[in-house]
Design an enzyme around this catalytic site. Structure first.
Site, PDB file in Angstrom:
ATOM      1  N   HIS A 254       0.826  -1.197   0.000  1.00 25.76           N
ATOM      2  CA  HIS A 254       0.000   0.000   0.000  1.00 25.76           C
ATOM      3  C   HIS A 254       0.875   1.268   0.000  1.00 25.76           C
ATOM      4  O   HIS A 254       0.733   2.136  -0.860  1.00 25.76           O
ATOM      5  CB  HIS A 254      -0.915  -0.030   1.235  1.00 25.76           C
ATOM      6  CG  HIS A 254      -1.839   1.127   1.349  1.00 25.76           C
ATOM      7  ND1 HIS A 254      -3.166   1.045   1.024  1.00 25.76           N
ATOM      8  CD2 HIS A 254      -1.634   2.414   1.744  1.00 25.76           C
ATOM      9  CE1 HIS A 254      -3.732   2.227   1.211  1.00 25.76           C
ATOM     10  NE2 HIS A 254      -2.832   3.073   1.657  1.00 25.76           N
ATOM     11  N   GLU A 255       1.788   1.320   0.953  1.00 25.93           N
ATOM     12  CA  GLU A 255       2.611   2.529   1.063  1.00 25.93           C
ATOM     13  C   GLU A 255       3.561   2.658  -0.135  1.00 25.93           C
ATOM     14  O   GLU A 255       3.862   3.764  -0.564  1.00 25.93           O
ATOM     15  CB  GLU A 255       3.369   2.552   2.392  1.00 25.93           C
ATOM     16  CG  GLU A 255       2.463   2.531   3.639  1.00 25.93           C
ATOM     17  CD  GLU A 255       1.372   3.603   3.655  1.00 25.93           C
ATOM     18  OE1 GLU A 255       1.536   4.655   2.989  1.00 25.93           O
ATOM     19  OE2 GLU A 255       0.332   3.385   4.322  1.00 25.93           O
TER      20      GLU A 255
HETATM   21 ZN    ZN Z   1      -3.165   5.138   1.791  1.00 26.57          ZN
END
Ligand code: ZN
Length: 496
Positions: free
Chosen positions: A260-261
């Site tokens: 995600h990051e």
């Molecule tokens: Zn996010």
């Protein structure tokens, strides 16, 4: 024209540099700063905010824009300079409406509230957080008043995260999604599989996380990955992207957090170098940003092709827990809806309901229909309606997220809009790359990354979010593809 353009750009580089300095301070606050550092840091951030705000709203910027606009209007509208003049004008007019003093007061109050929230959450003590939240909300509403007359106060708030987005657009999408998500959860929800409960060695999780995001395109000469409580990504410059994550021995969620990051980081990393040190560098739309974190986390990272590639690595790393678990069972387990309290740990399907809850409550707080004091009760009642669980303590309910402490009213909906958009963008990428699944199954992501970089990341903030969405997704935000994706996934899993 040339001296005026040079002067404007010179002034803007200072503003961008200072904003990035603020990013360093904010990153450090959440990664390394000792507990009692908050007071000084809050003051420093407030000082910096005042300086940036004064520079941005300086009369001279207005004069330069007045001088340059006739010339800019003769340029092809998608050139960098034409976009720069338009974006700077919008930013200038918007910031001129807010007094610098109010901006600084808000920044300080946010830093204070953040510290109070951390403690209140630990103690599950909403009463301790309540005055700070009331103050933040009050300041935020004072800022909204600077934009009167407006149609809906909430629109003014969302505008900070997604310029031009309106609550009626959000509500239209969410009203379609909510009953469908509820139905999917009711039909497919189950328990978390035992094999997903740890222990999973934390340093092994770290190594796997790094292996995955390196394959995605994270270049360690320009990225760092550090630990924090609430993971985020922040760029300090095009060659310095900071990702943060967290590890828990009890699950392997960190793998998805890292993906995600990394999605956020790759977006910033992919800005055209020509935009560097201008307000157009990087993506300023939260929905678009979230579309990329979700795309890498979910469309790639929860897909069967991805795990055909990577599951053997996870199995050999955790032979005791996963050695005997077939790929299909693992894939089903990481996609199954499981009703739970914490948004950031929620599965992809329940996640939307967590966001809709916050959106509804925020709208009521902002309209004055709900008092801060009544927030925990309202949260618990609606949570039970949407997710079927009774909230036992505020730590697992209203106190779980930092957003309101940070004054980010209007931010939550962008999470779900990002998920919706991620599928619209994914479909375009899949059209352009016919063997995308086969590439993913081989652990090859360069062509996908390249397509996203060229068609989205490179644009930075040259265009408004709506214009960018039109360019990359071929139309406005629509919930249909996202719902079809979720239904298709759950249908396939229950047929298997
Ligand atoms: Zn996010």
């Amino acid at each position: 024209v040339e001296p005026a353009l040079a002067e404007l750009k010179e002034r803007l580089t200072e503003i961008v540099d200072l904003a990035r300095v603020g990013g360093v301070l904010a990153w450090d606050m959440e990664v390394y700063m000792p507990q009692t550092g908050g007071d000084a840091r809050g003051t420093q951030l407030a000082t910096l905010t005042s300086i940036v705000h004064r520079k941005l709203t300086d009369d001279r910027i207005g004069e330069l824009l007045d001088d340059l606009e006739p010339w800019a209007s003769t340029l092809p509208p998608d050139t960098d300079d034409a976009c720069l003049i338009r974006a700077t004008r919008r930013e200038f007019e918007k910031n001129r409406k807010i007094p610098t003093k109010l901006e600084a007061e808000f920044t300080k109050a946010r830093a204070d509230a953040f510290g109070i929230w951390v403690k209140a959450r630990e103690d599950s003590d909403f009463a301790a957080f309540r005055p700070a939240l009331e103050r933040i909300l009050d300041l935020r509403l004072q800022m909204v008043e600077c934009f009167a007359p407006y149609e809906d106060a909430y629109d003014v708030l969302i505008d900070d995260f997604d310029e031009g987005l309106r609550s009626e657009d959000v509500s239209r999408v969410f009203e379609t999604l909510q009953p469908e998500l509820t139905a999917l959860v009711e039909e497919h929800a189950g328990e978390r599989d035992d094999f997903l409960r740890g222990p999973f060695d934390v340093s092994a999780q770290d190594a796997l996380s790094r292996e995955i995001i390196t394959a995605f395109g994270v270049d360690w000469s320009s990225f760092r990955l550090d630990l924090t409580v609430h993971p985020f990504a922040v760029p300090f410059g095009l060659g310095d992207i900071r990702l943060t994550t967290r590890y828990d021995e009890d699950d392997v969620n960190s793998l998805f957090t890292a993906m995600h990051e990394a999605g956020h980081g790759l977006y910033e990393f992919g800005s055209s170098p020509a935009l560097d040190r201008t307000p157009l560098v990087g993506c300023r739309s939260s929905s678009l940003h979230e579309s990329q974190s979700r795309l890498w986390e979910n469309l790639v990272g929860r897909s069967l092709p991805f795990w055909r590639w990577f599951y053997p690595r996870v199995q050999e790393t955790f032979p005791d827990r996963l050695g005997g678990v077939p790929l299909e069972a693992f894939h089903a387990a990481i996609n199954r809806p499981v009703r739970s309290f914490i948004r950031v740990d929620a599965d992809e399907t329940c996640y939307g309901l967590h966001v809709i809850l916050r959106y509804e409550l925020e709208r009521r707080l902002v309209s004055g229909d709900l008092a801060v004091a009544d927030l925990p009760d309202a949260w618990n009642t609606r949570f039970e309606e949407l997710l079927g669980l009774e909230v036992p303590e505020d730590r697992l309910g209203v106190l779980q997220d930092s957003h309101w402490a940070s004054g980010y009213f209007g931010y939550f909906p962008t999470y779900l809009l990002g998920s919706v958009l991620s599928v619209q963008i994914w479909e375009r990428a899949a059209e352009a790359i016919p063997d995308l699944s086969e590439q993913i199954e081989r652990g090859e992501f360069a062509e996908l990354h390249g397509w996203l970089r060229e068609n989205l990341y490179a644009l930075g903030s040259k265009f408004t979010p709506a214009e960018t969405i039109e360019r990359v997704a071929g139309g406005p935000i629509e919930p249909g593809p996202y719902l079809a994706y979720l239904r298709g996934k759950h249908g396939a899993l229950s047929a298997a």
